[in-house]
Scaffold this motif. Sequence first.
Motif, PDB file in Angstrom:
ATOM      1  N   ASN A 281      12.993  -5.957   1.030  1.00  0.00           N
ATOM      2  CA  ASN A 281      11.837  -5.745   0.165  1.00  0.00           C
ATOM      3  C   ASN A 281      11.143  -4.410   0.395  1.00  0.00           C
ATOM      4  O   ASN A 281      10.344  -3.975  -0.442  1.00  0.00           O
ATOM      5  CB  ASN A 281      10.823  -6.878   0.365  1.00  0.00           C
ATOM      6  N   THR A 282      11.427  -3.759   1.513  1.00  0.00           N
ATOM      7  CA  THR A 282      10.783  -2.475   1.796  1.00  0.00           C
ATOM      8  C   THR A 282      11.354  -1.329   0.970  1.00  0.00           C
ATOM      9  O   THR A 282      10.834  -0.209   1.037  1.00  0.00           O
ATOM     10  CB  THR A 282      10.908  -2.126   3.296  1.00  0.00           C
ATOM     11  N   HIS A 283      12.396  -1.576   0.190  1.00  0.00           N
ATOM     12  CA  HIS A 283      13.008  -0.480  -0.573  1.00  0.00           C
ATOM     13  C   HIS A 283      12.019   0.162  -1.534  1.00  0.00           C
ATOM     14  O   HIS A 283      12.109   1.359  -1.818  1.00  0.00           O
ATOM     15  CB  HIS A 283      14.232  -0.992  -1.349  1.00  0.00           C
TER      16      HIS A 283
ATOM     17  N   LEU B 275       2.271   8.796  -6.546  1.00  0.00           N
ATOM     18  CA  LEU B 275       2.466  10.228  -6.298  1.00  0.00           C
ATOM     19  C   LEU B 275       3.743  10.736  -6.956  1.00  0.00           C
ATOM     20  O   LEU B 275       3.769  11.847  -7.508  1.00  0.00           O
ATOM     21  CB  LEU B 275       2.514  10.497  -4.792  1.00  0.00           C
ATOM     22  N   LEU B 276       4.796   9.917  -6.918  1.00  0.00           N
ATOM     23  CA  LEU B 276       6.058  10.335  -7.522  1.00  0.00           C
ATOM     24  C   LEU B 276       5.928  10.470  -9.033  1.00  0.00           C
ATOM     25  O   LEU B 276       6.469  11.412  -9.633  1.00  0.00           O
ATOM     26  CB  LEU B 276       7.155   9.332  -7.171  1.00  0.00           C
ATOM     27  N   VAL B 277       5.201   9.569  -9.661  1.00  0.00           N
ATOM     28  CA  VAL B 277       4.966   9.669 -11.107  1.00  0.00           C
ATOM     29  C   VAL B 277       4.197  10.949 -11.431  1.00  0.00           C
ATOM     30  O   VAL B 277       4.534  11.685 -12.376  1.00  0.00           O
ATOM     31  CB  VAL B 277       4.204   8.433 -11.626  1.00  0.00           C
ATOM     32  N   LEU B 278       3.164  11.233 -10.646  1.00  0.00           N
ATOM     33  CA  LEU B 278       2.372  12.437 -10.875  1.00  0.00           C
ATOM     34  C   LEU B 278       3.211  13.694 -10.713  1.00  0.00           C
ATOM     35  O   LEU B 278       3.100  14.637 -11.509  1.00  0.00           O
ATOM     36  CB  LEU B 278       1.187  12.471  -9.912  1.00  0.00           C
ATOM     37  N   MET B 279       4.047  13.713  -9.684  1.00  0.00           N
ATOM     38  CA  MET B 279       4.890  14.880  -9.449  1.00  0.00           C
ATOM     39  C   MET B 279       5.919  15.060 -10.559  1.00  0.00           C
ATOM     40  O   MET B 279       6.166  16.174 -11.023  1.00  0.00           O
ATOM     41  CB  MET B 279       5.591  14.744  -8.098  1.00  0.00           C
TER      42      MET B 279
ATOM     43  N   PRO C  82      10.703   6.188  -2.720  1.00  0.00           N
ATOM     44  CA  PRO C  82       9.858   7.321  -3.128  1.00  0.00           C
ATOM     45  C   PRO C  82       9.695   8.366  -2.026  1.00  0.00           C
ATOM     46  O   PRO C  82       9.630   9.565  -2.300  1.00  0.00           O
ATOM     47  CB  PRO C  82       8.516   6.652  -3.458  1.00  0.00           C
ATOM     48  N   MET C  83       9.624   7.910  -0.769  1.00  0.00           N
ATOM     49  CA  MET C  83       9.529   8.860   0.342  1.00  0.00           C
ATOM     50  C   MET C  83      10.789   9.706   0.448  1.00  0.00           C
ATOM     51  O   MET C  83      10.719  10.921   0.685  1.00  0.00           O
ATOM     52  CB  MET C  83       9.312   8.095   1.656  1.00  0.00           C
ATOM     53  N   VAL C  84      11.943   9.057   0.287  1.00  0.00           N
ATOM     54  CA  VAL C  84      13.214   9.789   0.353  1.00  0.00           C
ATOM     55  C   VAL C  84      13.286  10.835  -0.750  1.00  0.00           C
ATOM     56  O   VAL C  84      13.691  11.980  -0.519  1.00  0.00           O
ATOM     57  CB  VAL C  84      14.398   8.807   0.246  1.00  0.00           C
TER      58      VAL C  84
ATOM     59  N   ILE D  15       0.833  -1.211   0.000  1.00  0.00           N
ATOM     60  CA  ILE D  15       0.000   0.000   0.000  1.00  0.00           C
ATOM     61  C   ILE D  15       0.865   1.258   0.000  1.00  0.00           C
ATOM     62  O   ILE D  15       0.657   2.177  -0.808  1.00  0.00           O
ATOM     63  CB  ILE D  15      -0.945  -0.001   1.214  1.00  0.00           C
ATOM     64  N   LEU D  16       1.857   1.307   0.893  1.00  0.00           N
ATOM     65  CA  LEU D  16       2.738   2.474   0.953  1.00  0.00           C
ATOM     66  C   LEU D  16       3.521   2.647  -0.343  1.00  0.00           C
ATOM     67  O   LEU D  16       3.695   3.758  -0.839  1.00  0.00           O
ATOM     68  CB  LEU D  16       3.694   2.352   2.141  1.00  0.00           C
TER      69      LEU D  16
END
Length: 347
Positions: A291-293, A56-60, A298-300, A48-49
């Motif tokens: 796997n959390t990468h 969001l990153l694609v949109l930005m 994207p948050m970073v 989900i995250l």
Amino acid sequence: MDNDTSTTDYDVLIEDDFTDDVTEQCHKHDDKIFAAQFLPPIYSLVFILGLVGNVLLVLMLAKYKRLKEVVDVFFLNTVISNFLFLVTFPFWIHTAIHSWDLGNTMCKVISGFYSVGYYGHMCFLILLIIHRYLAIVHMGRFHLAAKTTYGIITSTWGLAMLAALPELVLSQVQMEGKDYICRFVQPHYPLGDEKFWKHFLTLKMNILGFLIPLFVTIFCYGRIKKTPRYKEKKYGLFRLIFVMTLIFMGLWTPYNLALFLTTFQEHLNLSNCESSYRLDKAVQVTKIIGNTHCCINPMVYGLLDETLRRRLPCLFHLQNNSDGHRREGAEQQSPTTKGPLYHSTRF
């Protein structure tokens, strides 16, 4: 390809069947219970995250960067690799709870997506570091034409697919206990070559997923630090790429170490029952961390990139459009976007 339900050896993107009788006897825990209890909630959260963050990153990137710079196109490809990686999570969640019931074809496809997503992300991070190194150290002499850029992108995806070829071709559905799982199946090599193949897969992961990125990062950062311009100007974009690469490697380094120790435990005097048990658990836990990468990077990017950090409220209509237009002129010289420090190719 593994789904964290195996009771045998592990590889980063695969689950092999090089079973060792002694190792098998030492496994006193039920991996199926562990997977059913812990993987669904953890992987659901990561999915989900990761999905929200990458969308969001694609949109930005499309709305505010407009993909006019080479580095923005490279960043977009890291997002695509994240999507390939993320799309496999629902299948591993389903398999952890139940079993694989989608057949061999889907097993190969999902295994391929996972592997290509991982190696693709790593390849484009390396490409971003090299691009920044050339732009900063060889400023004024470095230029990429649009056709060359697209050729590099195509070649990079080709390398990622080549690295993932064993998982793509050799993953099959097999019965383990009472459940069907999607796993990497050893090729029909002579019996004496089983250990060689197992060692090769582990070294492939260690070299491509750790040693090469580490060497490129250290070399490029060391050369950039020595340039007179580095102290005079703030290279925000390079710091962004450098931090993203360090986080990616930091998340996967524990797995690389655990995988190496597990594979070569006989040569390191770690083949006793207690060591085998600890290494087995370490491989499972560190793989979850790695796997959390796909949701962290994207948050970073959103936190460290100045333009996206300022524009994110505008995306949710928390600021009016006129305010956004007034800021646009000031952002043209942002060290993470335009200006001489960016020194990238505009399409």
